[in-house]
Design a protein around this motif. Structure first.
Motif, PDB file in Angstrom:
ATOM      1  N   GLN A   1      -5.380  18.384   1.079  1.00  0.00           N
ATOM      2  CA  GLN A   1      -5.311  18.443   2.442  1.00  0.00           C
ATOM      3  C   GLN A   1      -6.330  17.635   3.220  1.00  0.00           C
ATOM      4  N   GLU A   2      -7.629  17.709   2.567  1.00  0.00           N
ATOM      5  CA  GLU A   2      -8.631  17.035   3.505  1.00  0.00           C
ATOM      6  C   GLU A   2      -9.367  16.109   2.493  1.00  0.00           C
ATOM      7  N   LEU A   3      -9.416  14.779   2.814  1.00  0.00           N
ATOM      8  CA  LEU A   3      -9.911  13.519   2.097  1.00  0.00           C
ATOM      9  C   LEU A   3     -10.867  12.862   3.105  1.00  0.00           C
ATOM     10  N   ASP A   4     -12.296  12.701   2.510  1.00  0.00           N
ATOM     11  CA  ASP A   4     -13.456  12.201   3.181  1.00  0.00           C
ATOM     12  C   ASP A   4     -13.685  10.771   2.370  1.00  0.00           C
ATOM     13  N   LEU A   5     -13.455   9.830   2.924  1.00  0.00           N
ATOM     14  CA  LEU A   5     -13.900   8.503   2.278  1.00  0.00           C
ATOM     15  C   LEU A   5     -15.007   7.573   3.188  1.00  0.00           C
ATOM     16  N   SER A   6     -15.661   8.172   4.025  1.00  0.00           N
ATOM     17  CA  SER A   6     -16.697   7.715   4.849  1.00  0.00           C
ATOM     18  C   SER A   6     -17.439   6.827   4.195  1.00  0.00           C
ATOM     19  N   TYR A   7     -17.907   5.449   4.723  1.00  0.00           N
ATOM     20  CA  TYR A   7     -18.964   4.703   4.254  1.00  0.00           C
ATOM     21  C   TYR A   7     -18.653   4.148   2.734  1.00  0.00           C
ATOM     22  N   GLY A   8     -17.488   4.332   2.542  1.00  0.00           N
ATOM     23  CA  GLY A   8     -16.875   3.579   1.197  1.00  0.00           C
ATOM     24  C   GLY A   8     -16.779   1.879   1.321  1.00  0.00           C
ATOM     25  N   THR A   9     -16.085   1.527   0.323  1.00  0.00           N
ATOM     26  CA  THR A   9     -15.850   0.208   0.347  1.00  0.00           C
ATOM     27  C   THR A   9     -14.495  -0.222   0.032  1.00  0.00           C
TER      28      THR A   9
END
Length: 1051
Positions: A851-859
């Motif tokens: 339900q929750e996905l965090d891809l912050s500061y990725g490439t």
């Protein structure tokens, strides 16, 4: 307004009022309309059950009526004259009250005792107020009273009694009336008192004014008539004989079934002031409140009562047993009245004045006196001997009294207190005296104290504190004479050392600030084998205490500067107070009753030996010199088998702490910075505090009953062993050197191992095997965790939260294969993840419960993000903060159709047309904060973001266009989007819009918010193109706005 019920005076032929309150009146009516009206008035009131007028005749002889009219007219003229006299008295009384602070003196009081309202004053309403209120209402009646006089005229001789009580004399009647029917009145004298109304005030304090808030007002008993328009007409101002008013008056009447016995019980809880107020309700209450049981104690403490008033009270209540006139004026005259008037007096309290010799000579005539209290008074002339002779006196207290010499001959006296009196000699002849208090009698010599004490062979308690002349010789004489002495207070007596003093029956010994008390004095104290309480505060020369007293229960040693050694043995010792003894270094205590021990701030304490079978709480805070040997004292076999709570805060000499205790429940080691090793084998331990133990390297908790443990404050911890069958939460955040960890917690549900850079796969694998119920696992910044460790997560069938942020992962296949129930996955700053790393997520349907996905500061590139957004419609929270490869967020359409689907789905086009209807997105929260390359955000209705409620695009410096059509969007943040030019919104439920530091013009903002009918908060601070004068236009465009934040800069 209703009339009070006046009883009928048959002899005068008219209705005469008896005394009610402090006023007496005899009113009558001057004229009547005719005899027929008289008959109607009488017959109309015959049927009233509450009036009880006693007239059973239906008709009356015409001649008798005529004669009665003549008599009534004559009495009416007399009433007018009486009213004129009353008005004159009112004017004179008004001049007395308001003229110059004069006082009205009275010789008679109300029936129910003193009507005092506040301390220091006896108060009653001014006569002018009471009389004017009644007469004004009577005169306002005028000539229209008509037949109202027929009502009281028809009353029988017993009508006054029936108007207040029923036939059984057990029920008080309370009549309701309007607010303008208030009469200022107080209780009257008895029926036999013939004094005038002006003489029946309550007692007033002489030379004192009466505050208005101290006046006592109450409602008189009112007529139970049927008046609505004219309250003084018996038929309500109507001549038609309508009796509807009777039922209304009956509705206003409230009956209270209170028997005299019940009233007596209720009034027993009232003080004198409230009794006086209750007496104003009705005659039954007046009689009940005047019962002598309630006035046996006459308390005039600090009240300005005159001699005449006190004499009147003594005459009213001759059976009073207690009198308090402390602080009253002329106490000598008052106390003489009390002695001669109150023959049953048992307790007398007085002070703040001068007592002459006649009082002490007359004291013997008060044969029932048992207690005499005199405080802060001058006895006699102050330079002569005062004799106190009484055969029945039991308790005598003369505190702070000024007298040269006193002689007491009271054969029944039990207690005598001369505390703080400046007498030079006291001669006592009290063979039964048990308690003697001569504390702070500085002028008493050693010989005088010895003579006074030894003359009382039955003495049990002696207080001679602050008597600086007392010597050991006096104590020896007292010990020989007073064999039953149990309590001795010799505090602040610098000349005593207890040398050769033997007091075997002593139970309480207080020796505060006795400079002569030394360690040698303990041998004398040791002979007091009955001693229970010992206080040795501020004994500056005391160096050691060694006592073996079987009954000792309480000992105090506070501020003993040289005290160094304490040895106590007592099976009944229950309380020890040792504080601020800087030299104390050794304590040895043996007790079977001690439950709590507090030894705080004993900086030099190094040795502690305890044999306390019932000890449960120990506080050794700031005992900086305690060594590791203290652990043996509080472990099993150390002498404290029932210890539950141990506090060792700031014990900085502890280095290796090891406790093995089956009873220990709570342990605090806060601020113990030198501890490097900790081993706890305490199966009952539920709470441990290790804040400040920043040098801890090895820790073992095997076994413990802890439910949670925080070791994140131990940055040097490298070896950890935990065996906790009840633990559910473990925090190892910040243990950067932790390399070996054995965690056996079968109920563990949350594990935070953030920044444990040395944590390896084998440790993680062993933890997942021993803790199968883990549901939340935080491995942020754990670079040593690899694929092998992630594959072990398959054992965690309840794992729903996984944080792998700031790791060096390159492949997420172990996660997709092992964590099928995962709901939250955080992959912040995982820079080694490629575009294909997330393909199983949006191509193969991996992690279906996510339900929750965090891809912050990725490439991730733009295409991977677009495919993720297009296919993962089950996501509710998505964070793409700081994604530099993200250019646009365009969920728009071309030619009315959706954008192309991913290439792997194009093969389905060969089998048939692509359906245009797509399932709704479950996305609720989308964060794209600080995406520097994003330029355009378009979310049209065909994107089907029906659940999107929060959209955050702040700090996107190149964002120029935002076009959002979302029905449920509530929060939109575009702050610091300095390139924003186009803003189109169609969000009917948007409540908060933030445009801080945006370079957008006011027309665009006005057009955007016009489509947001529920917008409440708008932030346009530091927007250079929006000036303060535009706020009105913005509010006009969106009437629902409640809060507008602006920098108020001019255009």
């Amino acid at each position: 307004m209703q009339l009070p019920r006046w009883p009928l005076d048959e002899d005068a032929g008219c209705c005469r009022p008896q005394r009610f309150g402090v006023c007496r009146a005899s009113f009558s009516v001057k004229k009547k309309k005719n005899n027929k009206a008289m008959k109607e008035g009488i017959s109309e009131n015959e049927g009233r059950t509450e009036g009880n007028f006693g007239n059973n005749e239906e008709e009356e002889d015409t001649e008798a009526i005529a004669l009665r009219d003549i008599s009534r007219e004559r009495n009416g003229r007399e009433s007018v004259g009486w009213i004129e006299e009353m008005i004159g008295a009112m004017q004179r009384a008004r001049g007395g009250f308001g003229g110059g602070g004069g006082s009205i003196r009275t010789d008679n009081w109300g029936e129910v005792g003193p009507g005092f309202e506040e301390e220091g004053q006896f108060l009653a309403p001014p006569l002018a107020l009471r009389s004017s209120a009644f007469c004004a209402s009577w005169l306002a009646r005028g000539e229209s009273s008509g037949s109202s006089s027929a009502v009281p005229e028809a009353a029988g001789s017993g009508g006054s009694e029936e108007s207040d009580r029923d036939s059984h004399n057990k029920r008080a009647k309370v009549y309701s009336c309007s607010d303008d029917c208030h009469y200022a009145a107080v209780m009257s004298s008895d029926a036999g008192n013939s004094t005038t109304s002006a003489d029946r005030h309550l007692g007033l304090s002489q030379s004192s004014s009466i505050p208005s808030n101290n006046e006592i007002f109450y409602r008189n008993f009112m007529w139970n008539n049927n008046s609505d328009e004219n309250p003084f007409d018996s038929n309500g101002g109507r001549d038609d004989g309508d009796d509807s008013g009777t039922s209304k008056s009956e509705d206003l009447e409230v009956r209270m079934d209170l028997t005299d016995d019940l009233l007596h019980m209720v009034f027993s809880f009232l003080d004198h002031i409230n009794l006086s107020r209750a007496a104003m309700v009705c005659r039954q209450w007046r009689a009940a409140s005047a019962h002598e049981d309630f006035w046996r104690c006459l308390n005039f403490k600090n009240r300005n009562i005159s001699v005449e008033q006190f004499e009147d009270m003594s005459r009213r209540y001759p059976n009073a047993t207690e009198v308090n006139i402390y602080g009253a004026p002329a106490i000598h005259l008052l106390v003489m009245k009390a002695v001669f008037s109150l023959r049953n007096l048992e307790t007398l309290t007085l002070g703040k004045g001068q007592l002459g010799d006649p009082f002490f000579h007359a004291l013997g005539d008060c044969i029932m006196l048992k207690r005499l209290n005199v405080n802060d008074a001058t006895l006699g002339s102050g330079i002569q001997e005062i004799p106190i002779n009484h055969d029945r006196l039991r308790h005598l207290q003369l505190t702070k009294c000024r007298v040269m010499r006193i002689s007491v001959r009271c054969p029944q006296l039990k207690t005598l207190s001369l505390k703080r009196s400046n007498m030079a000699q006291a001669v006592l002849n009290c063979p039964l005296l048990h308690l003697l208090d001569i504390g702070s009698c500085h002028k008493l010599t050693d010989a005088a104290i010895r003579s006074a004490a030894i003359s009382c062979p039955q003495l049990e308690s002696l207080d001679m504190s602050n008597c600086s002349c007392v010597s050991d010789e006096t104590l020896r004489e007292i010990a020989l004479t007073c064999a039953n002495l149990h309590i001795l207070n010799a505090s602040y007596c610098p000349n005593i050392s207890l040398e050769s003093v033997r007091l075997p029956m002593l139970t309480v010994l207080k020796l505060h600030s006795c400079e002569g008390i030394t360690s040698a004095s303990m041998s004398a104290i040791a002979h007091s084998y009955m001693l229970e309480v010992l206080e040795l505060d501020n004994c500056s020369l005391l160096t050691s205490v060694s006592l073996d007293l079987p009954r000792l229960q309480n000992i105090r040693l506070v501020h003993c500067r040289k005290f160094a050694d304490l040895n106590l043995r007592s099976s009944m010792l229950s309380s020890i107070m040792v504080s601020n003894c800087p030299a104390l270094h050794h304590i040895n205590i043996t007790s079977n009753s001690l439950q709590k021990l507090a030894l705080q701030k004993q900086e030099n304490l190094t040795t502690l030996a305890l044999q306390c079978q019932c000890l449960q709480e120990v506080d050794l805070t700031d005992c900086e010199s305690l060594t590791n040997s203290i652990c043996e004292v509080f472990s099993d076999g150390g002498g404290c088998p029932m210890l539950k709570s141990l506090v060792l805060d700031n014990c900085e000499s502890l280095t290796a702490v090891q406790f093995c205790s089956t009873s220990l429940v709570s342990l605090s080691l806060v601020g113990c910075r030198t501890i490097t090793a900790l081993h706890l084998a305490c199966p009952s331990l539920e709470l441990v505090c290790l804040d400040g133990c920043d040098h801890l390297e090895k820790a073992s908790f095997c076994p413990v009953a802890l439910r949670s443990l925080n070791l994140g404050i131990c940055p040097k911890l490298n070896m950890l062993t935990i065996e906790a069958p009840c633990m559910v939460s473990l925090e190892l955040k910040g243990c950067g050197v932790l390399s070996e960890a054995s965690i056996n917690c079968p109920l563990l549900t949350s594990l935070d191992a953030s920044f444990c850079s040395q944590l390896k796969d084998d440790c993680l694998s062993a933890t997942t095997e021993s803790c199968p119920l883990i549901g939340s696992l935080i491995l942020m910044s754990c670079p040593s965790v690899g694929s092998d460790g992630l594959f072990s997560l398959r054992r965690l069938l309840h794992l729903t939260v996984l944080d792998l942020s700031y790791t060096f992962l390159m492949n997420l296949k172990p996660v997709f294969d092992s964590c099928l129930q995962l709901k939250v996955l955080k992959l912040q700053a995982c820079k080694y993840l490629t575009d294909s790393s997330l393909e199983p997520l949006y191509k193969d349907g991996a992690l279906p419960a996510l339900q929750e996905l965090d891809l912050s500061y990725g490439t991730l590139c733009q295409s991977a993000i677009e495919e993720l957004l297009a296919c993962c419609r089950h996501l509710t929270h998505l964070s793409l903060n700081g994604c530099v490869n993200m250019h646009d967020l365009n969920w728009g359409c071309s030619g009315g159709q959706l954008s192309e689907l991913p290439s792997n789905l194009n093969s389905t086009a060969k089998q048939g047309p692509v359906p245009t209807e797509q399932p709704n997105r479950l996305l609720q929260n989308l964060n794209c904060v600080g995406c520097p390359n994003i330029r355009k955000v378009v979310i049209p209705p065909v994107a089907r973001c029906l659940h999107l409620s929060s959209l955050n695009l702040s700090l996107s410096a190149n964002l120029k266009e935002v076009d959002v059509v979302c029905f449920n969007l509530c929060f939109l943040n575009l702050s610091n989007c300095c390139s924003l030019e186009i803003l189109k919104l169609e969000c009917p439920r948007l409540t908060s819009l933030f445009l801080q530091s945006c370079n957008i013009d006011e027309e665009a903002v006005e057009a955007a918010i016009s489509q947001c009918g529920m917008l409440e908060t708008l932030d346009v601070r530091f927007c250079p193109k929006i000036c303060s004068i535009s706020m009105g236009r913005l509010r006009a465009a969106c009437p629902s706005l409640k809060r507008v934040f602006s920098s108020l800069s001019p255009s």
